[in-house]
Design a protein around this motif. Structure first.
Motif, mmCIF file in Angstrom:
data_model
loop_
_atom_site.group_PDB
_atom_site.id
_atom_site.type_symbol
_atom_site.label_atom_id
_atom_site.label_comp_id
_atom_site.label_asym_id
_atom_site.label_seq_id
_atom_site.Cartn_x
_atom_site.Cartn_y
_atom_site.Cartn_z
ATOM 1 N N ILE A 83 13.565 18.506 -6.854
ATOM 2 C CA ILE A 83 13.672 18.225 -5.420
ATOM 3 C C ILE A 83 12.568 17.261 -4.983
ATOM 4 O O ILE A 83 12.812 16.296 -4.255
ATOM 5 N N LYS A 84 11.355 17.488 -5.452
ATOM 6 C CA LYS A 84 10.244 16.597 -5.095
ATOM 7 C C LYS A 84 10.472 15.194 -5.639
ATOM 8 O O LYS A 84 10.209 14.200 -4.961
ATOM 9 N N ARG A 85 10.971 15.109 -6.867
ATOM 10 C CA ARG A 85 11.237 13.797 -7.476
ATOM 11 C C ARG A 85 12.327 13.055 -6.692
ATOM 12 O O ARG A 85 12.219 11.848 -6.449
ATOM 13 N N LEU A 86 13.373 13.767 -6.271
ATOM 14 C CA LEU A 86 14.431 13.145 -5.472
ATOM 15 C C LEU A 86 13.883 12.614 -4.146
ATOM 16 O O LEU A 86 14.263 11.531 -3.698
ATOM 17 N N ALA A 87 12.992 13.375 -3.537
ATOM 18 C CA ALA A 87 12.396 12.936 -2.277
ATOM 19 C C ALA A 87 11.506 11.712 -2.485
ATOM 20 O O ALA A 87 11.569 10.752 -1.711
ATOM 21 N N LEU A 88 10.700 11.728 -3.533
ATOM 22 C CA LEU A 88 9.824 10.582 -3.794
ATOM 23 C C LEU A 88 10.609 9.332 -4.138
ATOM 24 O O LEU A 88 10.195 8.216 -3.821
ATOM 25 N N ASN A 89 11.763 9.512 -4.779
ATOM 26 C CA ASN A 89 12.616 8.370 -5.131
ATOM 27 C C ASN A 89 13.566 8.004 -3.992
ATOM 28 O O ASN A 89 14.453 7.174 -4.173
ATOM 29 N N GLU A 90 13.377 8.646 -2.838
ATOM 30 C CA GLU A 90 14.141 8.389 -1.625
ATOM 31 C C GLU A 90 15.638 8.632 -1.807
ATOM 32 O O GLU A 90 16.469 7.979 -1.190
ATOM 33 N N LYS A 91 15.982 9.586 -2.666
ATOM 34 C CA LYS A 91 17.381 9.993 -2.835
ATOM 35 C C LYS A 91 17.753 11.027 -1.768
ATOM 36 O O LYS A 91 18.905 11.132 -1.388
ATOM 37 N N ILE A 92 16.749 11.813 -1.342
ATOM 38 C CA ILE A 92 16.902 12.723 -0.206
ATOM 39 C C ILE A 92 15.664 12.560 0.673
ATOM 40 O O ILE A 92 14.618 12.117 0.198
ATOM 41 N N ASP A 93 15.788 12.916 1.954
ATOM 42 C CA ASP A 93 14.625 12.766 2.835
ATOM 43 C C ASP A 93 13.681 13.966 2.683
ATOM 44 O O ASP A 93 14.058 15.004 2.160
ATOM 45 N N PHE A 94 12.448 13.782 3.124
ATOM 46 C CA PHE A 94 11.416 14.802 2.945
ATOM 47 C C PHE A 94 11.732 16.095 3.698
ATOM 48 O O PHE A 94 11.428 17.178 3.215
ATOM 49 N N ASP A 95 12.343 15.982 4.870
ATOM 50 C CA ASP A 95 12.688 17.192 5.619
ATOM 51 C C ASP A 95 13.695 18.035 4.852
ATOM 52 O O ASP A 95 13.568 19.261 4.784
ATOM 53 N N THR A 96 14.687 17.391 4.269
ATOM 54 C CA THR A 96 15.675 18.112 3.461
ATOM 55 C C THR A 96 15.006 18.747 2.253
ATOM 56 O O THR A 96 15.296 19.899 1.903
ATOM 57 N N ALA A 97 14.104 18.014 1.614
ATOM 58 C CA ALA A 97 13.386 18.547 0.448
ATOM 59 C C ALA A 97 12.603 19.801 0.826
ATOM 60 O O ALA A 97 12.631 20.799 0.102
ATOM 61 N N LYS A 98 11.918 19.759 1.961
ATOM 62 C CA LYS A 98 11.148 20.920 2.402
ATOM 63 C C LYS A 98 12.048 22.125 2.627
ATOM 64 O O LYS A 98 11.713 23.246 2.241
ATOM 65 N N ILE A 99 13.189 21.885 3.257
ATOM 66 C CA ILE A 99 14.127 22.985 3.521
ATOM 67 C C ILE A 99 14.642 23.572 2.210
ATOM 68 O O ILE A 99 14.673 24.799 2.035
ATOM 69 N N LEU A 100 15.044 22.722 1.276
ATOM 70 C CA LEU A 100 15.567 23.199 -0.006
ATOM 71 C C LEU A 100 14.525 24.017 -0.769
ATOM 72 O O LEU A 100 14.831 25.078 -1.315
ATOM 73 N N ILE A 101 13.294 23.522 -0.795
ATOM 74 C CA ILE A 101 12.230 24.239 -1.505
ATOM 75 C C ILE A 101 11.930 25.569 -0.816
ATOM 76 O O ILE A 101 11.782 26.604 -1.466
ATOM 77 N N HIS A 102 11.868 25.540 0.512
ATOM 78 C CA HIS A 102 11.594 26.769 1.269
ATOM 79 C C HIS A 102 12.674 27.821 1.019
ATOM 80 O O HIS A 102 12.368 28.985 0.762
ATOM 81 N N GLU A 103 13.936 27.408 1.097
ATOM 82 C CA GLU A 103 15.040 28.344 0.878
ATOM 83 C C GLU A 103 15.057 28.860 -0.560
ATOM 84 O O GLU A 103 15.344 30.026 -0.799
ATOM 85 N N TYR A 104 14.732 28.000 -1.500
ATOM 86 C CA TYR A 104 14.689 28.406 -2.905
ATOM 87 C C TYR A 104 13.605 29.482 -3.120
ATOM 88 O O TYR A 104 13.834 30.473 -3.786
ATOM 89 N N LYS A 105 12.447 29.254 -2.510
ATOM 90 C CA LYS A 105 11.350 30.221 -2.665
ATOM 91 C C LYS A 105 11.675 31.560 -1.996
ATOM 92 O O LYS A 105 11.234 32.600 -2.474
ATOM 93 N N ARG A 120 0.836 -1.207 0.000
ATOM 94 C CA ARG A 120 0.000 0.000 0.000
ATOM 95 C C ARG A 120 0.872 1.260 0.000
ATOM 96 O O ARG A 120 0.595 2.224 -0.709
ATOM 97 N N LEU A 121 1.930 1.245 0.821
ATOM 98 C CA LEU A 121 2.849 2.374 0.883
ATOM 99 C C LEU A 121 3.536 2.589 -0.473
ATOM 100 O O LEU A 121 3.646 3.719 -0.950
ATOM 101 N N ARG A 122 3.939 1.503 -1.094
ATOM 102 C CA ARG A 122 4.583 1.621 -2.406
ATOM 103 C C ARG A 122 3.619 2.182 -3.445
ATOM 104 O O ARG A 122 3.985 3.012 -4.265
ATOM 105 N N LEU A 123 2.373 1.734 -3.405
ATOM 106 C CA LEU A 123 1.366 2.258 -4.323
ATOM 107 C C LEU A 123 1.121 3.750 -4.067
ATOM 108 O O LEU A 123 1.024 4.534 -5.016
ATOM 109 N N ASP A 124 1.063 4.141 -2.812
ATOM 110 C CA ASP A 124 0.867 5.558 -2.476
ATOM 111 C C ASP A 124 2.010 6.423 -3.011
ATOM 112 O O ASP A 124 1.779 7.509 -3.544
ATOM 113 N N LYS A 125 3.236 5.941 -2.892
ATOM 114 C CA LYS A 125 4.390 6.683 -3.412
ATOM 115 C C LYS A 125 4.333 6.767 -4.934
ATOM 116 O O LYS A 125 4.665 7.790 -5.516
ATOM 117 N N LEU A 126 3.898 5.696 -5.556
ATOM 118 C CA LEU A 126 3.764 5.681 -7.012
ATOM 119 C C LEU A 126 2.699 6.676 -7.468
ATOM 120 O O LEU A 126 2.894 7.410 -8.443
#
Length: 91
Positions: free
Chosen positions: A66-88, A41-47
């Motif tokens: 950044i979102k794609r990297l987080a979904l593919n588990e290349k970076i964690d979600f907290d890092t993704a949020k920080i990167l997006i926030h700082e970029y904005k 179920r978790l894998r389907l949700d990520k897909l």
């Protein structure tokens, strides 16, 4: 091939194929992968998230990456949020 499919990894396409051949039964897919139902179920949700994200073509390329990297588990979600926030903030 639709763009949303082109953005998926091979293992995602294999999962989709198994899911379809199992008539959408997550219980059957769990048996095939020898994992629990919640794991499938978790894998389907990520897909689903990956597909939804690729459908949102109006996102800025950096944010989409950044979102794609987080979904593919290349970076964690907290890092993704920080990167997006700082970029904005820089805009």
């Amino acid at each position: 091939m639709p763009e949303w499919m082109a953005n998926l990894e091979d293992e995602d396409l294999i999962f989709i194929k198994k899911f379809i051949l199992a008539s959408g039964s997550l219980k059957e897919v769990a048996k095939q992968y020898e994992v629990t139902y919640p794991t499938v179920r978790l894998r389907l949700d990520k897909l689903i998230q990956k597909i939804e994200m690729s459908e949102k073509g109006n996102q800025e390329p950096y944010i989409a990456l950044i979102k794609r990297l987080a979904l593919n588990e290349k970076i964690d979600f907290d890092t993704a949020k920080i990167l997006i926030h700082e970029y904005k903030k820089m805009k």
